[in-house]
Design an enzyme around this catalytic site. Structure first.
Site, PDB file in Angstrom:
ATOM      1  N   THR A   1       0.842  -1.188   0.000  1.00  0.00           N
ATOM      2  CA  THR A   1       0.000   0.000   0.000  1.00  0.00           C
ATOM      3  C   THR A   1       0.875   1.235   0.000  1.00  0.00           C
ATOM      4  O   THR A   1       1.733   1.389   0.858  1.00  0.00           O
ATOM      5  CB  THR A   1      -0.882   0.014   1.248  1.00  0.00           C
ATOM      6  OG1 THR A   1      -1.524  -1.237   1.368  1.00  0.00           O
ATOM      7  CG2 THR A   1      -1.911   1.103   1.154  1.00  0.00           C
ATOM      8  N   LYS A   2       0.642   2.105  -0.960  1.00  0.00           N
ATOM      9  CA  LYS A   2       1.455   3.328  -0.994  1.00  0.00           C
ATOM     10  C   LYS A   2       0.622   4.556  -0.701  1.00  0.00           C
ATOM     11  O   LYS A   2       1.083   5.492  -0.096  1.00  0.00           O
ATOM     12  CB  LYS A   2       2.119   3.482  -2.356  1.00  0.00           C
ATOM     13  CG  LYS A   2       3.222   2.477  -2.607  1.00  0.00           C
ATOM     14  CD  LYS A   2       4.089   2.934  -3.775  1.00  0.00           C
ATOM     15  CE  LYS A   2       5.113   1.890  -4.173  1.00  0.00           C
ATOM     16  NZ  LYS A   2       4.577   0.838  -5.032  1.00  0.00           N
TER      17      LYS A   2
END
Lengths: 285, 249
Positions: A61-62
C-alpha cells in the site's frame, strides 16, 4: 537549495553536474503516478515489456484511494458517542455519499474509521470472524472493547512492519463491565492511546479544542449530543472533503449499541465575515 | 469371542462375504446406543432436541453440550460418542469459516453436508483410522430456506423433514411421522419435540436433561438455544400430556 554533487567526467570538465547525477528526490519518487500519454508507468520505452510487471507481483500500500475523513468520539455519563460523516471521497471528488464508517462489532462495542474505506471493510471482515468465533463457543462471553482495541493495535502494527499498512485511523468505543465507558484510537502505524475524547484526521485540529473545553466524563446525554453536533458542524465548515450528512453511534450499558440514521445539521453560510472577510481587517484596502 | 462378523470385522478395509463393512456397522451401533437426538424441519425453521442422561449428581447442569453452533446460520446436534462428535463439529466450523473467507458468503447447507459427508467417509477407507462413532444432525437456514440433514458414520448425508437417532429412535420416528411438520411453526415444534423426548425416555425411567435449540425467523435466522421460558413451558406441557396418557391407560 541543497548542493548538488558534481561530476568528474573528463568529457564534461570540472564543476559540472552531468546527467548521471540527476537523481530524483524521494518527493518525486513517492508521489502518485502522473498520467502521461503513450509511456508505461515504469519509464520504459513503449512496446517493451514493463519490467515492474516481472517484479514481485505483491503490491505494498502506498497511498489511499477512497477515503473517509474525520471521526469524533467522546465519553459521557452513560457511555460513549461516536460521530462521523458518510462520505467516501475519491481524492477531491465527493464520490460515495452514503458510506457507513461506523461498524457495530457486538452488543457493547463500535469501531469507526477514517482513511481507506476498502481497508476498513477488510478490518470489518476480521472483526466479524472474531465475533462469529465468540458466537460459536456460545458461553455468553463477548469480546470487550478493550480486547478489540488491543487486537486492532496488533493488526495495524504488524501490517506497518511489513511496509503494507491498512491505511486507517480507527476509533474503538464501547462500555466495559467494570470501568465504564471505553474509548481508544489506533493509527495506521500502530500508534494507539485511550482517552476521554478521541478524534482522527482534521477533527484533531478542529474538534479537539471544543472537547477540551466542554467534555466531562459525567456529562448528560443532552449536553454530550450538543457538543457532538457543534463539533461536527465545525468539521464540516472547515474540512474541504466532508459533507453535511452525519451518523452518530451511541453505546450505553443499558441500551447497547444504536447507530442513528444519517442526518443533516443546520449550517449558515451568510455570516457577514464569510461574505466579506477582509472588510474590517486592519490594513485592508 | 465369536460375534456376528468374526474375522471380517477387524479393519475398515475388509468387506464381509455379504458385502458389509463391519467396522462401519459397529460405529453405527455406537450411535444407536446413545441417548436420543431428534430434529424437526418446520415451515419457518428447524428444531434440534437432545436428551442428555444425567450420569452423575456431581455434574454441573448444562455441561457436556451436545448441540453446537457452527456458524450463525448452522447448528449441529451430536449423537453417539461425544468426543467424536466434537471433532466432526470442529471440522464443520473449519469448512464454514473457509467457505466464508473464499466466497464471502455463509456456507449453504448442502455444501456443508457434502463436505462433512466426504470427511466422515474418509475415515471408512483406511486401515489406520477408525470410523467416527457419531451422527450429526445439521440444522441450516440459508438463502434456500430451512433444512435438516443427518450425516452418519458411513459418510452418507441425507436431508430430512424429521428424524431421530439413538436409543429411542424407533419410537421417536413413529411419533414424528404423526406430526404435520409443513404446517407447524418452530414454537409449536419445540413443544412437540420435548413431548416426544419425554415419551420416549419415560420407558427408561432415568433422570435426564434436555438440550433444545432452534433456528427460525423468530430467532433472527440464527442458531441458538431455545429461550429458557419457552423450554420450561414445553416441559410443563410434556409432563402434563404424559400424565394424561398415563391416566387414560
Amino acid at each position: 537549495m541543497l548542493p548538488r554533487p558534481t561530476t568528474h567526467s573528463k568529457a564534461l570538465g570540472p564543476g559540472v553536474a552531468g546527467p548521471e547525477l540527476a537523481v530524483a528526490t524521494s518527493a518525486i519518487l513517492d508521489r502518485p503516478p502522473q498520467p502521461s500519454a503513450h509511456l508505461p508507468l515504469s519509464g520504459a520505452q513503449p512496446c517493451f515489456v514493463d519490467p515492474s510487471a516481472l517484479a514481485d507481483p505483491r503490491q505494498h500500500t502506498k497511498y489511499p484511494y477512497v477515503t473517509g475523513t474525520s471521526v469524533l468520539a467522546i465519553k459521557y455519563k452513560d457511555g460513549v458517542l461516536i460521530g462521523c460523516d458518510t462520505l467516501g471521497a475519491y481524492g477531491s471528488t465527493k464520490r460515495y455519499k452514503s458510506t457507513q464508517r461506523l461498524y457495530q462489532v457486538n452488543s457493547k462495542c463500535v469501531v469507526a474509521a477514517g482513511g481507506e474505506i476498502s481497508d476498513f471493510q477488510h478490518i470489518q471482515t476480521l472483526l466479524d470472524e472474531l465475533t462469529t468465533d465468540d458466537y460459536r463457543t456460545d458461553d455468553g462471553i463477548e469480546l470487550t472493547p478493550q480486547e478489540i482495541y488491543s487486537y486492532l493495535c496488533r493488526v495495524m502494527y504488524n501490517r506497518r512492519n511489513k511496509f503494507d499498512p491498512l491505511w486507517n485511523s480507527l476509533v474503538v468505543g464501547g462500555v466495559q463491565e467494570e470501568g465504564g465507558p471505553f474509548l481508544g484510537m489506533v493509527g495506521m502505524i500502530g500508534t494507539h492511546y485511550t482517552d476521554s475524547h478521541v478524534t482522527t484526521g482534521f477533527a484533531n485540529q478542529l474538534a479537539r479544542p471544543l472537547f477540551r473545553e466542554r467534555q466531562r466524563d459525567d456529562m448528560e446525554e443532552e449536553e454530550a449530543l450538543k457538543l457532538m453536533y457543534d463539533s461536527l458542524k465545525v468539521c464540516y465548515y472547515r474540512d474541504k472533503v466532508s459533507m453535511n450528512k452525519f451518523q452518530i453511534a451511541k453505546v450505553t450499558k443499558e441500551g447497547g449499541v444504536s447507530i442513528s440514521e444519517p442526518f443533516a445539521l443546520d449550517m449558515r453560510w451568510d455570516y457577514k465575515l464569510f461574505a466579506a472577510p477582509t472588510q474590517w481587517a486592519v490594513g485592508a484596502w | 469371542m465369536s460375534g456376528i462378523g468374526t474375522g471380517y470385522d477387524l479393519s475398515a478395509t475388509t468387506y464381509s462375504p455379504d458385502g458389509k463393512i463391519f467396522q462401519t456397522e459397529y460405529a453405527q451401533k455406537a450411535v444407536d446406543n446413545s441417548s436420543t437426538v431428534l430434529g424437526l424441519r418446520c415451515k419457518d425453521g428447524v428444531v434440534l432436541a437432545s436428551e442428555k442422561l444425567v450420569l452423575s449428581k456431581l455434574l454441573v447442569e448444562g455441561s457436556n453440550r451436545r448441540i453446537h453452533n457452527i456458524d450463525r446460520h448452522v447448528g449441529v446436534a451430536v449423537a453417539g460418542l461425544a468426543p467424536d462428535g466434537r471433532m466432526v463439529a470442529n471440522r464443520a466450523w473449519d469448512e464454514a469459516a473457509s467457505y466464508k473467507r473464499v466466497y464471502g458468503e455463509p456456507i449453504p447447507g448442502h455444501v456443508l453436508c457434502e463436505r462433512l459427508g466426504s470427511y466422515v467417509h474418509m475415515f471408512n477407507l483406511y486401515w489406520s483410522l477408525r470410523p467416527y462413532g457419531a451422527t450429526m444432525l445439521v440444522a441450516v437456514y440459508d438463502k434456500n430456506g430451512p433444512a435438516l440433514y443427518a450425516v452418519d458414520p458411513s459418510g452418507s448425508s441425507m436431508r430430512y423433514f424429521g428424524t431421530a437417532v439413538g436409543k429411542g429412535r424407533q419410537a421417536a420416528k413413529n411419533e414424528i411421522e404423526k406430526l404435520k411438520l409443513a404446517d407447524m411453526s418452530c414454537r409449536e415444534a419445540v413443544a412437540e419435540a420435548v413431548k416426544i423426548l419425554h415419551k420416549v425416555n419415560d420407558e427408561e425411567g432415568k433422570k435426564f436433561e434436555l438440550e433444545v435449540s432452534w433456528i427460525c425467523d423468530e430467532s433472527g435466522k440464527q442458531h441458538q438455544r431455545v429461550p429458557a421460558d419457552l423450554l420450561a413451558e414445553a416441559e410443563r406441557q410434556a409432563k402434563a400430556a404424559l400424565e394424561d396418557s398415563d391416566m387414560d391407560d
